[in-house]
Design an enzyme around this catalytic site. Structure first.
Site, PDB file in Angstrom:
ATOM      1  N   THR A 191       2.655  41.968   2.305  1.00 51.04           N
ATOM      2  CA  THR A 191       1.445  41.267   2.716  1.00 51.04           C
ATOM      3  C   THR A 191       1.275  41.730   4.142  1.00 51.04           C
ATOM      4  OG1 THR A 191       1.817  39.402   1.266  1.00 51.04           O
ATOM      5  CG2 THR A 191       0.585  38.906   3.227  1.00 51.04           C
ATOM      6  N   THR A 204      -3.440  39.754   1.802  1.00 58.51           N
ATOM      7  CA  THR A 204      -2.471  40.354   0.875  1.00 58.51           C
ATOM      8  C   THR A 204      -3.089  40.865  -0.411  1.00 58.51           C
ATOM      9  OG1 THR A 204      -0.336  39.947  -0.196  1.00 58.51           O
ATOM     10  CG2 THR A 204      -1.937  38.175  -0.332  1.00 58.51           C
ATOM     11  N   ASN A 259      -0.635  40.760  -2.692  1.00 60.14           N
ATOM     12  CA  ASN A 259       0.583  40.178  -3.240  1.00 60.14           C
ATOM     13  C   ASN A 259       1.715  41.202  -3.188  1.00 60.14           C
ATOM     14  OD1 ASN A 259       2.309  38.274  -4.166  1.00 60.14           O
ATOM     15  ND2 ASN A 259       1.819  38.544  -6.322  1.00 60.14           N
ATOM     16  N   ASP A 278       1.167  34.741  -8.622  1.00 61.66           N
ATOM     17  CA  ASP A 278       1.455  33.570  -7.776  1.00 61.66           C
ATOM     18  C   ASP A 278       1.192  32.253  -8.509  1.00 61.66           C
ATOM     19  OD1 ASP A 278       2.543  34.720  -5.560  1.00 61.66           O
ATOM     20  OD2 ASP A 278       0.733  34.671  -4.342  1.00 61.66           O
ATOM     21  N   SER A 333       1.980  31.075  -0.157  1.00 65.56           N
ATOM     22  CA  SER A 333       2.911  30.671   0.905  1.00 65.56           C
ATOM     23  C   SER A 333       2.439  31.147   2.270  1.00 65.56           C
ATOM     24  CB  SER A 333       4.299  31.279   0.651  1.00 65.56           C
ATOM     25  OG  SER A 333       4.804  30.853  -0.577  1.00 65.56           O
ATOM     26  N   GLY A 393       6.196  36.766   1.143  1.00 68.18           N
ATOM     27  CA  GLY A 393       6.269  35.870  -0.019  1.00 68.18           C
ATOM     28  C   GLY A 393       6.770  34.499   0.403  1.00 68.18           C
TER      29      GLY A 393
END
Ligand code: DON
Length: 565
Positions: A376, A394, A396, A418, A448, A469
């Site tokens: 990210t 991001t 991911n 996610d 997150s 993450g």
């Protein structure tokens, strides 16, 4: 004689390495200093683009828009127009705004879409290829941020990225390595191999251009959101989805909206922290962490004291357990933000922590932790007026779902991973979840990401955030504590090695060099399991020093660079 000298040296070495050395932790390396304004991002060229905007009179939001687009070109593993993110913005006069441009599940998505015929979650589908993509939010987010706060002409903010993509730029060693790693995956998962990636091997200094992306960016420069969510770009995305069996439709794109959300704001001693609320878990999680850790004198104990590490890890376990149960998209479920941050609730949770023993999480099979490359990106900006942007964005996983949209030259995200594809089944970060984060059409997957701004006595003090993450939450927590409790300056706090606990799996992950042998022994004695791992996070942060000048902290774990004036 020689033998004796050898034995003296050997014994000295053994004594030094076994004895408990009191490690001296000072303020750390001093970062780049500037009088007025600063940009810290994951790539020197993106930082430079942002800096130029600030020098030309643009504000922090103008610079953020330009940096978001530049990262999509020069740092394609995480920078993006095919992903999403969050902005926390503090104006010079102390007003806060948080922008959610997180991806959404396509309308055709459904809760069991990643389960096979035996009801088993198929992580391949939620992580790689067309089905893994959520409806991108980045372009909408930039347009909305710019409409509300931008001062420079939109085109001037996209133009530098058009140029980079069209004319090419030299690769850093890390970016060359990344492309060497990802080329095969892109060949496998994209339906049209982008011609600029047809090459044996990339080396540091090689020039790469992204001609397809340049044309897409040109449309965005010309038409704004319509240049992405409608017309030619939308057509290319939908055609890519049809060829590859993905779900995103014209309607999904036309219906996408970014949202201004209520910021999560909480106090810690003399500090006020402003962070991202749901659908990110980040703000609530660090609010809980600071609320709980405030019950312990960690500053007095010190950054390397076993009690400090133990208490931080114990708080983290409790927070990640709440995250799995209560957090999700506030447009779909009621997230009890106030209850989760209520000091009384946090005092009760803190009372569960014993200083003598690690609390065992129920013996449930531990999540497999990160087989995928993660990536990210975060950037922090302060402009000459004192407005501040903290932005994390991001795809991911690193390079998202490995699908480059045919003819449009940009990568799509694999953010659908996610979501909790099945209660109790871990995602690629080992995070588990349940109902609150189940897949629903149009819903945003829980994040997150924790872009955060800290005030001290009502004034801007720090701008911070990171990729990583699940470790984002704990890295931001440590980064802020390093400064306000452990007396480090900005660069020192960023350099400092990190650790992480996320409740399940039940172990403390740590970067090599974070715990010496004596500390490891003490932590194990308290009942903690430990697991050494690669770099945790890439924090890019800015600190306002006592004299009002700025110090950038650019993470040495990547190509991250701070520049200011
Ligand atoms: O939103 C999230 O929490 C994740 N998609 C972030 C992924 C990430 O940080 C990967 N980076 N290193």
């Amino acid at each position: 004689m020689r033998k004796r000298v050898f034995f003296i040296f050997l014994s000295l070495f053994l004594i030094l390495s076994c004895s408990e050395r009191k490690e001296l932790v000072g303020p750390g390396r001093l970062g780049v200093r500037a009088e007025k304004a600063m940009v810290v991002s994951a790539h020197p060229l993106a930082t430079k683009v942002g800096l130029d905007v600030l020098k030309n009179g643009g504000n922090a939001i103008d610079a953020a828009v330009a940096v978001q687009f530049a990262l999509a070109v020069v740092h394609p593993s995480a920078g993006n127009i095919g992903g999403g993110g969050f902005i926390v913005y503090r104006t010079r006069d102390g007003k806060y705004f948080t922008l959610d441009y997180r991806e959404k599940a396509p309308a055709a998505a459904h809760r069991d879409m990643y389960l096979d015929e035996n009801g088993k979650a198929d992580s391949g589908k939620s992580r790689q290829g067309h089905l893994a993509a959520g409806v991108p939010g980045s372009v909408y987010g930039m347009v909305m941020a710019h409409e509300k706060f931008g001062e420079m002409p939109w085109r001037s903010l996209v133009e530098p990225s058009v140029k980079l993509a069209r004319d090419g730029f030299p690769l850093t060693e890390k970016e060359a390595d990344g492309l060497n790693w990802v080329t095969e995956q892109i060949r496998q998962y994209s339906t049209v191999m982008p011609s600029n990636l047809e090459r044996e091997e990339w080396h540091e200094g090689d020039t790469i251009s992204w001609p397809g992306l340049a044309v897409t960016l040109e449309r965005i420069a010309e038409e704004g959101a319509e240049g992405f969510y409608k017309g030619k770009t939308a057509k290319l995305i939908v055609e890519e989805m049809r060829r590859g069996g993905g779900l995103i439709t014209y309607e999904d794109l036309a219906n996408y909206r970014a949202v201004w959300r209520e910021p999560v704001v909480f106090d810690y001693k003399d500090y006020k922290m402003i962070s991202m609320g749901p659908p990110s878990s980040g703000g609530v999680a660090i609010g809980q962490l600071f609320g709980m850790v405030s019950h312990f004198p960690v500053g007095e104990w010190g950054v390397n004291d076993v009690r400090t590490i133990h208490v931080m890890a114990e708080c983290e376990k409790l927070v990640f357990a709440d995250r799995a149960e209560y957090l999700g998209d506030p447009d779909f479920i009621e997230v009890p933000v106030f209850k989760l941050l209520d000091p009384e609730y946090l005092a009760l949770r803190t009372a569960l922590i014993s200083l003598d023993k690690a609390r065992q999480t129920t013996k449930i099979s531990a999540g497999q932790f990160i087989e995928e490359h993660e990536e990210t990106t975060h950037f922090s900006i302060v402009d000459a007026e004192g407005n501040a942007v903290s932005c994390t964005t991001t795809l991911n996983g690193s390079y998202g779902n490995y699908v480059v949209v045919g003819g449009a030259g940009f990568l799509l995200n694999n953010e659908m991973d996610d979501f909790s594809s099945k209660p109790g089944v871990p995602n690629m970060y080992g995070l588990i979840g349940g109902e609150a984060n189940a897949i629903e059409p149009g819903k945003r997957m829980l994040s997150s990401m924790t872009p955060t701004i800290v005030e001290k006595n009502g004034k801007l003090f720090m701008v911070t955030g990171t990729p990583g993450g699940s470790t984002i939450i704990t890295s931001v927590f440590q980064n802020i504590l390093n400064v306000i409790e452990f007396g480090m300056n900005m660069q020192g706090a960023v350099d400092f090695k990190r650790f992480h606990h996320q409740w399940r799996p039940d172990y403390i992950q740590y970067e090599k060099g974070r715990f010496d042998r004596a500390l490891r022994k003490k932590l194990k004695k308290l009942g903690h399991s430990l697991k050494k791992r690669d770099a945790i996070g890439r924090v890019d942060a800015i600190l306002v020093r006592e004299d009002g000048s700025l110090e950038g902290g650019a993470d040495p774990r990547g190509d991250d660079t701070a520049m200011g004036f």
